[in-house]
Design an enzyme around this catalytic site. Sequence first.
Site, PDB file in Angstrom:
ATOM      1  N   GLU A 318       0.874  -1.172   0.000  1.00 33.78           N
ATOM      2  CA  GLU A 318       0.000   0.000   0.000  1.00 33.78           C
ATOM      3  C   GLU A 318       0.911   1.222   0.000  1.00 33.78           C
ATOM      4  OE1 GLU A 318      -3.342  -0.183   0.051  1.00 33.78           O
ATOM      5  OE2 GLU A 318      -3.651  -2.323   0.476  1.00 33.78           O
ATOM      6  N   GLU A 751      22.125 -66.615  15.551  1.00 38.68           N
ATOM      7  CA  GLU A 751      23.324 -67.422  15.333  1.00 38.68           C
ATOM      8  C   GLU A 751      23.164 -68.104  13.981  1.00 38.68           C
ATOM      9  OE1 GLU A 751      25.845 -67.586  17.497  1.00 38.68           O
ATOM     10  OE2 GLU A 751      24.966 -66.582  19.235  1.00 38.68           O
TER      11      GLU A 751
END
Length: 1365
Positions: A318, A751
């Site tokens: 503005e 394992e």
Amino acid sequence: MVHAWQHFLTTPKLRVSLFVSLFFLLVSLGDARTRRKRSVTPSTEEIVETYSKYYNYVELTGRLQSLARSYPHIAALSSVGQSAEGRELWVMRITKDPNADAPGRPKCKYVGNMHGDETVSRQVLVYLVEYLLTQFGEEPRITELVDTTDIYIMPSMNPDGFEKSKEGDCSGENGGRNNAKDMDLNRSFPDQYDGTTTNPDKTPEVMAVIRWILEKKFVLSGNLHGGTVVASYPFDDSASHQRQGHYSQSADDSLFRHLALVYSQHHDVMKTGQPNCPDAMDETFKDGITNGAQWYDVPGGMQDYNYLYGNCLEITMELSCCKYPPASELQKEWDLNRESLLAYIEQVHIGVHGYVKEAVNGTALPNVSIVVESIRHNLTTGKYGEYYRLLLPGTYNITAVASGYTPMTVQGVQVMEGKATELNFTLASVVREAAGSPTTTTSSITSTKDPEISTTATTTTFTNSSTSTQNNNSPPVKPNEKEPIQPMEFRHHNFADMELFLRKYSSEFPSIAHLYTVGRSVEEHELYVMVISDNPTVHEHGEPEFKYIANMHGNEVVGRELMLNLIEYLCHNYGTDQEVTQLVNNTRIHIMPSMNPDGYEVANEGEVKGYRGRNNSNNFDLNRNFPDQFVTITEPRQPETIAVMNWLKSIPFVLSANLHGGSLVVNYPYDDDKKGRSELSLSPDDKVFQQVSRAYSQENPVMHTGHPCEDLYPDEYFKDGITNGANWYNVPGGMQDWNYLNTNCFEVTIELGCVKYPMAKELPKYWEQNRQALLQFIHQVHIGVKGTVSDISDGEGIPNATISVEDIDHNISTARTGDYWRLLAPGTYYITASAHGYKSLRTYASVSGDGVEVVDFRLTRIHSDPNGHPSEGPQPTQNPSEKEFQSLIKDLSLGQGLERLMMSTATESRFRYRRYKELSAFMRGLTLNFPKITSLQSLGQSIEFRTIWALEISNRPTESEPSEPKLRFVAGIHGNAPVGTELLLEFAAFLCINYGKNPAITRLINETRIVIVPSINPDGRELAIEKQCTSTQGLSNAHGKDLDTDFFGNASQRVVEAQPETRAMMDLILDKGYTLSVALDGGSLVATYPYDKPVQTVENEGTLKYLASVYANNHPKMHLGDTGCSNNVGNIPDGVMRAAERQSHMGSMKDFSMDFGHCPEITVYTGCCFYPPAEQLATLWAENKKALVSMLVEVHKGVRGVVRDRSGKPIVGAIIVLNGGVRVFTQEGGYFHALLAPGNHNIEAVADGYQQQRQEVVVSSYEAASSIIIEFDMDNNIFGLPRQFVVASAAASMTALVVTACIIWCVCAAKSNRQKDGFHRLRQHRDDYEDEIRLTSMGSKKSLLAHEFQDESESDEETLYANKI
């Protein structure tokens, strides 16, 4: 004549004829002028602008056409459409080669005169066009701007409205605002909240601009208006459409605020924030900017449309109070706006920019989404693959995403001030044919009578034959048409070979494979991890993290080779094999092939049961080296263990397997028990562990039989190939139990074979036996429940929320963005989500065996209404800057936020020990080089007259800022431990050097007052000797006094006067206002909290311990609890302990700070050696740098606020009582700040003359301090009784006193008659009293007079008085 002229103008044919005639006239004049002045440059050819008139449509058209003809090499005029009355919407394009369409220059636009009666913008933009054209080649700044930017300027979007407007109409009363169809163009764009659509018939101008926006992919824009003086930024409206006062924040709010400030701060009127417009004299805008919706709600605005649909960031300017001011004002308006207009265009060059191309042939990829992590707003590439992403300075993770291509993410992109960072992407194509997509079933939770059970949680079940979840962003995969590609080569890889293998696959498959390291072994081998995922470098919300770790025992090598095989298999089959692709798309898989590379290098191929290479280079078993729940592990924590522990705490792993060798079984927690015997030791999640263990063993045909190694261990049997760890054999200090007890991760130990180091020729057999089992185990990460815990008010994820399952005594917590994964066996469960400061929520979920149940929780904050909004009472207002800072604190408190900050702030350092003179020079040097943020002061002098320096670092170091927390760092109280001194000097340099360069450090300094005292005992420091780890030489000051036993606040406790060093520090501590103090010392590796003196209980111990733990947790070794120092016995839990438990003594600085300075102080012991070699300083700095910065973050947490009365007057000196114990006092402005541990706390405020106030506050571990306002009412109680009662009682008492006084007066009046008779007799017998009168005269005159007028009738009291005389 006037009537004739009006008739002429209103006749269409005449009007057109006039226009054509004028047009040819102008062209002819232009051609003639050109012929006459061929040698004249364009800048001198044009008529000089007078800035004294407005151009109507005809004049505007002529002016723009003339400029375009005069500067064809940089200007091109075109129309993007027509107005409702057929006027062209002219746009001037200004750039190098304006008629060519080529990439490399970001597009920026200005649009003016959108409201026809707001006219300043129209003229100012014409002036800008002329200025850019005439100054090109003359002014370097303009030349560079035009050469590097594609500038588009539309002076008038509403030419019809302008023609109706009248000069001098400041308020728009004469019309002209709307277009010719009476439509407000800035209310006619599609709106995100109310579904506004554009009417092509009524708003052709809007339709034209929309097409223009979508076609051009602008980067930056300004929309120029009039009516006040301010820069307004998105969003312009909100869902509620509240008329005013609602701050509607976009995802790029901070960036928009910056852009608006750029314009406003270059505008002499706008930057004041006081437009002083006649119709709104009281309207002000801080810094000349405002959020659009906060100013007033504007649905259908153009700036929001640009942002949401057009790739473009636009703000609204503005320009003037008067909408259509007299033309005499135009020169002033141009002068006010010229610099702002130019500076704003220059902002199109900030952030990041680059190209996105196809990986194989390098072709440009349009419409690729550019995603910036934590900013929920994406943009897309243009037709040449180019993109421009405006960003503020900082560090960002940026991803390029396109349908049919694998996303690519670049982490840690540094955006600096000034020119944009270049960042290019190359995307790899993936298979697009769909098959095997999962089905999605949504089920609502049935209402229940149990009031504790929520009916608001969302549940969704994902099922699939091969995987449990599907990432919607990942490409679908075609069914397998051929067998997956298997690994081609099997061999044992030594470290160098393995390293090259990992680097090769990371390089060949960058879109799904990323190699990183978590640390180093004893012998400095990297502990490599390969992560494989469709977005491998970041944790994606909702995607679980999985890991495999192998070769923990160096001589158990099968897992190491299987992990390399698995990496090869996943990389080669991604995009072609359905199972692999879905696993990679939906899981982030981390693979560590070797946790013990040192042990591997000494192990021997062919070894079956041996131990050579099992342990690390320090000969410690790494699977006995983790903290244990039942046994104290006394062995020193190894570097490999420390690295893995830190790694596991940094990533929210869900499931894991630790691959070993020597048997063939899946082993699950617990691994040991209290008795230390081999017997069953079950975890709370035993069912889950058995389920995931069987998932692996069932896919390994040998393992599942349960008789793994009949030749080696004929009696060994494991039902279904699984076993409870402790029931097999007792393993204290194991990694799998630590995972389960200290993180969210469920880990088992697998394992893989009876032979620990088989021959290379056996490796293909191991791959074939375990390939499907390895994949099936990864699938197990997608069982149970998952979801997000978020805040009901804003949808933000809540990190560190607790997910608990009824009857299972094991909780997990949410990750940084609120996502969680909770592994569960099939069944129905009651699940609760809870978080500090929120009301817990409970629901139930049914878990099936073939999918994951999604359960989302939306929690409501305590003291909020059901929608999550704060409850009644005064609430502090929050501006966007405060929200940004809160976001920064949150980012630095969660996940890898601090780690990323450390990586982005590396500085060159030259470490050495500095003696007093060099220390003083260094401190002065900081103030000379960084005068704006430093202030040096002397606290006093030592016995040998050395100055005790204090350096303040702040953005305003000489000003009092009571609203900011004050943080004190001190070191060198013991001169023989100078490490702390050097760390603080480096810390001060680190902060100063990064100020203004690193946004996070800059903001922390701006919001904190930091005081650094590097050496309290400079005399002792001069006596200390380097490399003396246990010597006490220099510990005391020049008088032989240990200064940490000299801080006594009560004179009764002090035998002699305080030492001068002590007095200097006491004065600093008593200066009040400090929020936290951190003291650095040496001789151990631990953080201690008050008290040093032996006390039975410590008020607020939870908070003090928490503050010490924050430092310890950000230290790579301290938090592990194993100091490794010879002077410490056993482990220290979490690396934190009460100071008295370490070494109890009186008169400590820490205790004085607590009792008299009302400031918590922690002491950090930085290492075992008091005075280590200077070569170790760099390592010590690296270990403590993050922890020191974490204190800068932590000091902003807790609770803060203002105490005031009902009129708003701040109350200084009010007492804030925390949880009924610890007290702090309000400072100047009524401010207070207290650090508190996360949780709920009671706050009491007490001040003389006011009623006591109580509040309950909630403190978070990752959010900035809860800000509260405490308003006092006048105290209506007197002596503990109601004011009305006391006043009435006082009135009654006064009445009684008056009546009593009257009665006494009457009695005295009656008695005065008798006194007259007494005086008469006194004169008659004067001689008889002479002797007595003489005696009485020796007393006071008052006594004499009293006796002289005394009546014969004396009272007993009067007789006694006479006798005394």
